[in-house]
Design an enzyme around this catalytic site. Structure first.
Site, PDB file in Angstrom:
ATOM      1  N   ASN A 190     -34.449  11.334  14.661  1.00 32.65           N
ATOM      2  CA  ASN A 190     -34.858   9.918  14.614  1.00 32.65           C
ATOM      3  C   ASN A 190     -33.732   8.962  14.228  1.00 32.65           C
ATOM      4  OD1 ASN A 190     -37.535  10.769  15.159  1.00 32.65           O
ATOM      5  ND2 ASN A 190     -37.763  11.291  12.978  1.00 32.65           N
ATOM      6  N   ARG A 191     -32.502   9.391  14.497  1.00 34.44           N
ATOM      7  CA  ARG A 191     -31.319   8.573  14.160  1.00 34.44           C
ATOM      8  C   ARG A 191     -31.204   8.300  12.654  1.00 34.44           C
ATOM      9  NH1 ARG A 191     -30.231  10.475  18.419  1.00 34.44           N
ATOM     10  NH2 ARG A 191     -29.733   9.349  20.320  1.00 34.44           N
TER      11      ARG A 191
END
Ligand SMILES: Cc1cc2nc3c(=O)[nH]c(=O)nc-3n(C[C@H](O)[C@H](O)[C@H](O)COP(=O)(O)O)c2cc1C
Length: 212
Positions: A190-191
């Site tokens: 999810n970065r």
């Protein structure tokens, strides 16, 4: 414009938590370097991007090979008269960065840079293959050359001049980067990546977490 928006990877292989951090970043660098060697031996784990500041203030990056590292810094070899050499003469501040794709890691090192001693440069030059030694003489690195043939001819001339022992050209040698900041970046899902930055304060290493 070619759209590359669909090139997208999720990074989920590793994490970097405070509980597993050593006191100094060189130990962590060594750990990650060993991981990279084990995971992707076919690549060159010691290939790093070296960024310098040109005399006109423009940054320039190119790949060079890290040849040793330790508490004293990170050493690479090059032509002192090259564009990077001239940039370093004017601005002895550089950035080194590594991207190790298989482990989804990046390391960014900022520091001052100085030439290593001539004895150390001689010792490393001595260890290079004969052809590479000649190449160091034949290539006026970063200068415009009229043709490939001219370059090959220069190599032959130096082979005739030095049929056996090739001395180190005075304009060729090592630089050592003295780090004052080292950032370790570990890709996460999810970065929400892990970023830990070590920095020198009052002569000791400290670290802090950065937002991804
Ligand atoms: C994998 C790889 C390793 C390289 N290693 C070195 C090196 O150790 N030293 C070096 O001077 N150039 C090395 N080069 C070439 C540099 O990227 C660059 O072309 C050269 O140093 C001239 O840079 P400059 O004109 O900006 O000074 C390497 C290139 C690659 C792709």
């Amino acid at each position: 414009m070619e759209n590359l928006g669909h090139f997208r990877k999720s990074y989920e292989k590793n994490q970097l938590l405070e509980s597993e951090l050593p006191e100094d970043p060189i130990t962590l660098f060594a750990r990650w370097f060993a991981d990279c060697q084990a995971l992707e031996p076919e690549t060159e784990p010691n290939a790093m991007t070296l960024s310098t500041i040109d005399p006109d203030g423009f940054p320039k990056s190119r790949v060079v090979l890290l040849k040793s590292f330790g508490a004293d810094g990170f050493i690479f070899f090059t032509n002192y008269l090259s564009e990077k050499g001239q940039a370093i003469d004017q601005h002895p501040k550089v950035c080194l960065s590594f991207f190790w794709a298989a482990s989804q890691r990046q390391i960014i090192i900022q520091g001052g840079v100085t030439k290593i001693g001539t004895d150390e440069s001689n010792a490393y030059f001595e260890s290079r293959p004969y052809g590479s030694k000649l190449g160091a003489w034949a290539s006026a690195q970063s200068q415009v050359v009229e043709s490939r043939e001219a370059l090959d001819k220069r190599l032959e001339e130096f082979a005739r001049m030095y049929p056996e022992h090739v001395p180190r050209p005075p304009h060729w040698g090592g630089y050592v980067v003295h780090p004052f900041k080292i950032e370790f970046w570990q890709g996460r899902a999810n970065r929400m990546h892990d970023r830990i930055r070590y920095f020198i304060h009052e002569q000791g290493w400290h670290f802090e977490r950065l937002s991804p």
